[in-house]
Design a protein around this motif. Structure first.
Motif, PDB file in Angstrom:
ATOM      1  N   THR A   1       0.463  -1.176   0.332  1.00 58.54           N
ATOM      2  CA  THR A   1      -0.189  -0.318   0.096  1.00 58.54           C
ATOM      3  C   THR A   1       0.628   1.439  -0.181  1.00 58.54           C
ATOM      4  OG1 THR A   1      -1.657  -1.111   1.619  1.00 58.54           O
ATOM      5  CG2 THR A   1      -1.716   1.024   1.004  1.00 58.54           C
ATOM      6  N   LEU A   2       2.101   1.182   0.232  1.00 58.94           N
ATOM      7  CA  LEU A   2       2.579   2.584   0.659  1.00 58.94           C
ATOM      8  C   LEU A   2       3.489   2.897  -0.326  1.00 58.94           C
ATOM      9  CD1 LEU A   2       3.507   2.589   4.924  1.00 58.94           C
ATOM     10  CD2 LEU A   2       1.822   3.703   3.482  1.00 58.94           C
ATOM     11  N   GLN A   3       3.870   1.688  -1.323  1.00 58.29           N
ATOM     12  CA  GLN A   3       4.494   1.390  -1.950  1.00 58.29           C
ATOM     13  C   GLN A   3       5.935   1.479  -1.588  1.00 58.29           C
ATOM     14  OE1 GLN A   3       3.811   4.118  -5.689  1.00 58.29           O
ATOM     15  NE2 GLN A   3       1.462   4.015  -5.335  1.00 58.29           N
ATOM     16  N   LEU A   4       6.331   0.519  -0.489  1.00 60.86           N
ATOM     17  CA  LEU A   4       7.450   0.342  -0.342  1.00 60.86           C
ATOM     18  C   LEU A   4       8.346  -0.978  -0.466  1.00 60.86           C
ATOM     19  CD1 LEU A   4       7.371   2.134   3.214  1.00 60.86           C
ATOM     20  CD2 LEU A   4       8.821   3.336   1.624  1.00 60.86           C
ATOM     21  N   ASP A   5       9.135  -0.914  -1.506  1.00 58.91           N
ATOM     22  CA  ASP A   5      10.206  -1.993  -1.589  1.00 58.91           C
ATOM     23  C   ASP A   5      11.322  -2.075  -0.233  1.00 58.91           C
ATOM     24  OD1 ASP A   5      12.341  -0.431  -2.365  1.00 58.91           O
ATOM     25  OD2 ASP A   5      11.953  -0.309  -4.786  1.00 58.91           O
ATOM     26  N   GLU A   6      12.153  -2.987  -1.221  1.00 55.17           N
ATOM     27  CA  GLU A   6      13.377  -4.345   0.092  1.00 55.17           C
ATOM     28  C   GLU A   6      14.251  -2.226   0.405  1.00 55.17           C
ATOM     29  OE1 GLU A   6      15.725  -7.586   1.124  1.00 55.17           O
ATOM     30  OE2 GLU A   6      14.838  -7.271   0.495  1.00 55.17           O
ATOM     31  N   TYR A   7      14.782  -1.847  -0.646  1.00 55.84           N
ATOM     32  CA  TYR A   7      15.606  -0.513  -0.398  1.00 55.84           C
ATOM     33  C   TYR A   7      14.839   0.302   0.374  1.00 55.84           C
ATOM     34  CZ  TYR A   7      18.465   3.295  -2.069  1.00 55.84           C
ATOM     35  OH  TYR A   7      19.518   4.404  -1.511  1.00 55.84           O
ATOM     36  N   ASP A   8      14.413   0.413   0.002  1.00 59.69           N
ATOM     37  CA  ASP A   8      13.382   1.918   0.476  1.00 59.69           C
ATOM     38  C   ASP A   8      13.045   1.446   1.253  1.00 59.69           C
ATOM     39  OD1 ASP A   8      12.665   3.588  -2.277  1.00 59.69           O
ATOM     40  OD2 ASP A   8      10.819   2.212  -2.806  1.00 59.69           O
ATOM     41  N   PHE A   9      12.384   0.187   2.250  1.00 60.25           N
ATOM     42  CA  PHE A   9      12.215   0.545   3.648  1.00 60.25           C
ATOM     43  C   PHE A   9      13.329  -0.075   4.101  1.00 60.25           C
ATOM     44  CE2 PHE A   9      11.738  -3.165   6.774  1.00 60.25           C
ATOM     45  CZ  PHE A   9      10.755  -2.701   7.470  1.00 60.25           C
ATOM     46  N   GLN A  10      14.712  -0.235   4.081  1.00 65.79           N
ATOM     47  CA  GLN A  10      15.788  -0.070   4.920  1.00 65.79           C
ATOM     48  C   GLN A  10      16.142   1.023   4.915  1.00 65.79           C
ATOM     49  OE1 GLN A  10      17.218  -2.847   6.188  1.00 65.79           O
ATOM     50  NE2 GLN A  10      15.630  -3.978   5.610  1.00 65.79           N
ATOM     51  N   ASP A  11      15.915   1.610   4.025  1.00 63.40           N
ATOM     52  CA  ASP A  11      16.404   3.254   4.038  1.00 63.40           C
ATOM     53  C   ASP A  11      15.699   4.294   5.052  1.00 63.40           C
ATOM     54  OD1 ASP A  11      18.136   5.505   3.695  1.00 63.40           O
ATOM     55  OD2 ASP A  11      16.410   6.211   2.293  1.00 63.40           O
ATOM     56  N   LEU A  12      14.361   3.731   5.117  1.00 65.64           N
ATOM     57  CA  LEU A  12      13.604   4.282   5.998  1.00 65.64           C
ATOM     58  C   LEU A  12      13.757   3.716   7.652  1.00 65.64           C
ATOM     59  CD1 LEU A  12      10.511   5.975   7.209  1.00 65.64           C
ATOM     60  CD2 LEU A  12       9.420   3.477   6.211  1.00 65.64           C
ATOM     61  N   LYS A  13      13.742   2.569   7.258  1.00 65.60           N
ATOM     62  CA  LYS A  13      14.174   1.835   8.762  1.00 65.60           C
ATOM     63  C   LYS A  13      15.332   1.846   9.674  1.00 65.60           C
ATOM     64  CE  LYS A  13      14.952  -3.366  10.487  1.00 65.60           C
ATOM     65  NZ  LYS A  13      16.483  -2.751  10.666  1.00 65.60           N
ATOM     66  N   GLU A  14      16.037   2.823   8.881  1.00 63.86           N
ATOM     67  CA  GLU A  14      17.211   3.634   9.255  1.00 63.86           C
ATOM     68  C   GLU A  14      17.727   4.762  10.042  1.00 63.86           C
ATOM     69  OE1 GLU A  14      20.449   3.964   5.930  1.00 63.86           O
ATOM     70  OE2 GLU A  14      20.652   1.267   6.101  1.00 63.86           O
ATOM     71  N   ASP A  15      16.500   5.056   9.396  1.00 64.23           N
ATOM     72  CA  ASP A  15      15.941   6.860   9.643  1.00 64.23           C
ATOM     73  C   ASP A  15      14.763   7.061  11.211  1.00 64.23           C
ATOM     74  OD1 ASP A  15      17.436   8.151   7.561  1.00 64.23           O
ATOM     75  OD2 ASP A  15      15.223   8.405   6.758  1.00 64.23           O
ATOM     76  N   VAL A  16      14.244   5.252  11.071  1.00 62.20           N
ATOM     77  CA  VAL A  16      13.303   5.240  12.044  1.00 62.20           C
ATOM     78  C   VAL A  16      14.239   5.385  13.129  1.00 62.20           C
ATOM     79  CG1 VAL A  16      11.289   3.935  13.002  1.00 62.20           C
ATOM     80  CG2 VAL A  16      11.383   5.331  10.820  1.00 62.20           C
ATOM     81  N   GLU A  17      15.137   3.874  13.054  1.00 59.09           N
ATOM     82  CA  GLU A  17      15.720   3.861  14.310  1.00 59.09           C
ATOM     83  C   GLU A  17      16.589   4.547  14.458  1.00 59.09           C
ATOM     84  OE1 GLU A  17      18.282   0.539  12.169  1.00 59.09           O
ATOM     85  OE2 GLU A  17      16.399  -1.208  13.039  1.00 59.09           O
ATOM     86  N   GLU A  18      16.899   5.833  14.179  1.00 62.42           N
ATOM     87  CA  GLU A  18      18.056   6.526  14.269  1.00 62.42           C
ATOM     88  C   GLU A  18      17.148   7.960  14.889  1.00 62.42           C
ATOM     89  OE1 GLU A  18      21.172  10.446  12.396  1.00 62.42           O
ATOM     90  OE2 GLU A  18      19.753   8.804  10.818  1.00 62.42           O
ATOM     91  N   TYR A  19      16.385   8.206  14.301  1.00 69.95           N
ATOM     92  CA  TYR A  19      15.094   8.573  15.659  1.00 69.95           C
ATOM     93  C   TYR A  19      14.764   8.406  16.705  1.00 69.95           C
ATOM     94  CZ  TYR A  19      11.129  10.277  17.468  1.00 69.95           C
ATOM     95  OH  TYR A  19      10.162  10.138  19.025  1.00 69.95           O
ATOM     96  N   LEU A  20      14.473   6.726  16.561  1.00 70.00           N
ATOM     97  CA  LEU A  20      14.347   6.408  18.135  1.00 70.00           C
ATOM     98  C   LEU A  20      15.443   6.707  18.952  1.00 70.00           C
ATOM     99  CD1 LEU A  20      11.845   3.561  16.725  1.00 70.00           C
ATOM    100  CD2 LEU A  20      11.017   5.688  17.961  1.00 70.00           C
ATOM    101  N   ILE A  21      16.378   6.224  18.583  1.00 68.21           N
ATOM    102  CA  ILE A  21      18.380   6.216  19.561  1.00 68.21           C
ATOM    103  C   ILE A  21      18.302   7.251  20.636  1.00 68.21           C
ATOM    104  CG2 ILE A  21      20.164   5.376  19.771  1.00 68.21           C
ATOM    105  CD1 ILE A  21      19.954   3.012  17.704  1.00 68.21           C
ATOM    106  N   SER A  22      17.759   8.374  18.949  1.00 68.88           N
ATOM    107  CA  SER A  22      18.659  10.245  19.224  1.00 68.88           C
ATOM    108  C   SER A  22      17.519  10.473  20.713  1.00 68.88           C
ATOM    109  CB  SER A  22      18.713  10.668  18.227  1.00 68.88           C
ATOM    110  OG  SER A  22      16.923  10.502  17.863  1.00 68.88           O
ATOM    111  N   SER A  23      16.652   9.855  20.349  1.00 73.17           N
ATOM    112  CA  SER A  23      15.025  10.500  21.206  1.00 73.17           C
ATOM    113  C   SER A  23      14.656  10.403  22.413  1.00 73.17           C
ATOM    114  CB  SER A  23      13.806  10.100  20.492  1.00 73.17           C
ATOM    115  OG  SER A  23      13.185   8.986  20.511  1.00 73.17           O
ATOM    116  N   HIS A  24      15.617   9.420  22.427  1.00 69.27           N
ATOM    117  CA  HIS A  24      15.351   8.311  24.191  1.00 69.27           C
ATOM    118  C   HIS A  24      16.831   8.318  25.004  1.00 69.27           C
ATOM    119  CE1 HIS A  24      11.130   7.000  23.751  1.00 69.27           C
ATOM    120  NE2 HIS A  24      11.312   7.172  22.240  1.00 69.27           N
TER     121      HIS A  24
END
Length: 282
Positions: free
Chosen positions: A259-282
């Motif tokens: 539904t979000l049109q995320l292929d494996e490359y897009d998903f990994q790129d997104l995952k890195e951004d999210v993990e960086e936020y979650l680590i930096s905010s806690h």
């Protein structure tokens, strides 16, 4: 899909302590219901110092990725538009609406989790090929579980149920709520959202946010995309807190990514951004 009728809504209205719609939100909605004046909307928000400061803080956060700092509410209204600025204000007001002294849950902990999901939803939006308004996603992230504090205020045993769920979440929370209390937080949250006059599409997502058959039952592309974004954000935050995916994630993962049109490359790129936020905010 959860079905709602007047009896269910009446039961919620009479049985639960639902925060009243704040005066500032009513004033904004009254202005939007006529020929709205941009500067009049800005003046309504600016008149409440805490709300205007919170809105500027959110707009200037990294999740919006603005090239320049927005320094006053008139700029914010011009940049976001009337509906989107109202959504941001609504999200802030929700966090102020519940009284900790009446609730057996830690509201700080609850809102920290909701805020993470709201912010991760905005990060996801930046990675999508088809844009979704981050203000809408932020509002959904904050509101989707907003029935939980009302459940905790209404039922003395609710905090215990929630603790049991944290220790064993193999069965969905709303199923446990139905079994013990004959209602669930999605229905209560839907009632709160409708009583605050949130957009109908957002109310529907709040009501159905635990329904894994939503993709089959809903034909509205915007609702499906917002739902997918919320479920992906919830899963990212769940992994960060519990070191494993949500128990139901495997049943909807492919539909969410499609539904979000995320292929494996897009998903990994997104995952890195999210993990960086979650680590930096806690």
């Amino acid at each position: 899909m959860i079905e709602i009728d007047n009896k269910i809504l009446n039961d919620v209205a009479t049985g639960f302590t639902i925060p009243a719609k704040p005066d500032i939100l009513q004033a904004l909605q009254d202005e939007l219901s006529k020929e709205p004046e941009l500067f009049r909307v800005a003046d309504i928000i600016a008149a409440d110092v805490a709300t205007s400061a919170a809105v500027l803080k959110i707009i200037n956060s990294p999740f919006y990725g603005l090239a320049r700092t927005i320094s006053d509410i008139r700029q914010a209204v011009m940049f976001l538009g009337l509906e989107n600025i109202t959504n941001l204000v609504t999200g802030y007001l929700l966090k102020q609406a519940y009284d900790q002294s009446k609730c057996s849950l830690s509201l700080n902990r609850f809102w920290d989790n909701a805020n993470d999901i709201a912010n991760v939803s905005c990060i996801i939006a930046r990675h999508l090929k088809t844009p979704l308004p981050p203000e809408n996603l932020h509002l959904i992230g904050l509101f989707h579980d907003a029935g939980i504090p009302a459940m905790a205020i209404r039922f003395e045993q609710y905090a215990k149920l929630l603790q049991e769920h944290r220790e064993n979440d193999s069965t969905p929370l709303f199923t446990k709520e139905e079994n013990r209390f004959k209602t669930n937080h999605a229905v209560v949250g839907y009632y709160l959202a409708t009583s605050w006059n949130l957009p109908k599409q957002i109310c529907q997502i709040i009501l159905q946010h635990h329904c894994d058959d939503f993709f089959n039952a809903c034909s509205d592309d915007f609702e499906r995309s917002c739902f997918a974004c919320l479920r992906l954000a919830e899963n990212f935050v769940h992994i960060a807190r519990h070191f494993r995916p949500e128990p139901q994630w495997h049943t909807i993962e492919l539909r969410v990514l499609d539904t979000l049109q995320l292929d494996e490359y897009d998903f990994q790129d997104l995952k890195e951004d999210v993990e960086e936020y979650l680590i930096s905010s806690h």
